[in-house]
Design a protein around this motif. Structure first.
Motif, short mmCIF file in Angstrom:
data_model
loop_
_atom_site.label_atom_id
_atom_site.label_comp_id
_atom_site.label_asym_id
_atom_site.label_seq_id
_atom_site.Cartn_x
_atom_site.Cartn_y
_atom_site.Cartn_z
N TYR A 11 0.83 -1.21 0.00
CA TYR A 11 0.00 0.00 0.00
C TYR A 11 0.86 1.26 0.00
O TYR A 11 0.71 2.14 -0.87
N SER A 14 3.78 1.41 -2.95
CA SER A 14 3.31 1.77 -4.29
C SER A 14 3.14 3.28 -4.46
O SER A 14 3.11 3.78 -5.59
N VAL A 15 3.02 3.99 -3.34
CA VAL A 15 2.97 5.46 -3.37
C VAL A 15 4.38 6.03 -3.26
O VAL A 15 4.73 7.02 -3.92
N SER A 175 -4.07 4.62 -2.98
CA SER A 175 -2.87 3.95 -3.47
C SER A 175 -3.30 3.00 -4.56
O SER A 175 -4.39 2.41 -4.48
N ALA A 212 -1.20 8.79 2.81
CA ALA A 212 -0.10 7.97 2.30
C ALA A 212 0.94 8.81 1.57
O ALA A 212 2.16 8.55 1.65
N GLU A 213 0.50 9.82 0.83
CA GLU A 213 1.45 10.66 0.10
C GLU A 213 2.30 11.50 1.05
O GLU A 213 3.46 11.81 0.75
#
Length: 345
Positions: A11, A14-15, A175, A212-213
């Motif tokens: 998860y 991949s970001v 994501s 996440a970013e």
């Protein structure tokens, strides 16, 4: 730099990978691919990768790819999965982490960034946000595994091998390898698809949230930060303003997406209850400034879910629920009880 990212097909990985590449770094991955197929939208561009189980990695493996830094994200990543087999959680999240770090040090890696978690605070005090010096109160094998890893990794730090610990707040946000078992991602999906913002507790627990970013941005900033500033440090990763009662998260999802807030029958309090201060990273790492608020993240998720046609059975099924993915792979005979791929898979 040349950066090895473990769990690059997960998860967060991949970001993170595109962020590193966009900043001019060269990325090598390390992943066994348990969640590589769990995509929503376009499949991420592949990078050169080691197909080595974290529990088997050697100094020779790392010397072959010669990274300047390691970003260690790979782990059994949520509480239900950790509770499935606590010793397996400690094997992957703690013992294999130490194995990786020792191999990295022997291979001449200069900087090791460890993806820890605010879950190690567990049942934190409610009266004030917790700083990095707060006592630990883990409630799960996952949280305990992060404590053990931080403690033992710190013993490896020296003038040639720099350790940094990123205690990430509870992640959310889109994501391409979505996790539907994260609270905000779950609530937005159910509101959008089923019309219900369903809570399994009374919603009165505090939780720090981070997109996440923004986690990816923190990894990049700490990779590039002066060694003398960040060496041996632990940082709560997020924004001090982004601590929320879960009930308020649900109400914001309802306001942005629609639907009605519901509570499970007999819902009680969630023992995981803590707020954190992210003032230290804001003060010491000026290269990191969170860009996301919860409202913006909810809007992003809703737009992405609609754009890619997310179905409820995928959100709640094996594609985007980590424990159900593992259960399905075991049932199909593709992995064994230790989560290793079967030779016939």
């Amino acid at each position: 730099m040349r950066v090895l990212v473990t769990g690059h097909e997960g998860y967060l990985g991949s970001v993170l990978v595109p962020v590193l590449i966009g900043a001019g770094h060269e990325v090598v991955g390390l992943d066994t691919g348990l969640f590589a197929e769990c995509t929503l939208g376009p499949t991420p561009e592949p990078v050169s990768a080691l197909r080595t189980d974290l529990r088997d990695v050697t100094a020779e493996d790392l010397a072959h790819v010669a990274p300047d830094a390691v970003m260690h994200l790979a782990a059994l990543c949520n509480d239900p999965l950790g509770d499935l087999n606590p010793d397996l959680t400690y094997d992957v999240n703690h013992r294999a982490t130490l194995r990786l770090a020792r191999a990295a040090k022997a291979a001449g890696v200069e900087r090791f960034l460890f993806s820890s978690s605010c879950s190690l605070y567990g049942a934190g005090a409610e009266d004030a946000p917790l700083t990095e010096t707060a006592d630990f109160a883990p409630l799960t094998p996952y949280g305990e595994s992060k404590i053990r890893s931080e403690r033992d990794l710190a013993q490896l730090a020296d003038d040639d091998f720099s350790l940094i610990f990123l205690r990430n707040a509870t992640a959310y946000g889109f994501s391409p390898r979505l996790r539907g078992d994260l609270v905000v991602n779950d609530l937005v999906g159910n509101a959008l698809i089923a019309g219900q913002v369903g809570l399994r507790s009374d919603g009165m627990a505090w939780r720090p949230l981070v997109h996440a970013e923004d986690i990816a941005a923190a990894f990049l900033a700490l990779l590039e930060a002066p060694r003398e500033t960040v060496h041996g440090k632990a940082y709560n990763v997020g924004d001090s303003a982004e601590n929320y009662l879960i009930r308020d998260v649900a109400e914001l999802v309802r306001d942005v997406v629609g639907g009605s807030v519901t509570y499970a029958s007999g819902a009680g309090a969630d023992a995981r209850n803590y707020r954190v201060s992210c003032d230290l990273i804001a003060r010491e790492v000026p290269g990191f400034r969170p860009q996301w608020t919860l409202r913006k993240g909810i809007e992003q998720l809703a737009e992405a879910y609609q754009r890619y046609g997310l179905a409820l059975e995928d959100l709640m099924g094996e594609r985007h629920q980590r424990l159900r993915r593992i259960t399905a792979l075991r049932k199909a005979g593709r992995i064994d009880d230790s989560l290793r791929w079967m030779e016939t898979a």
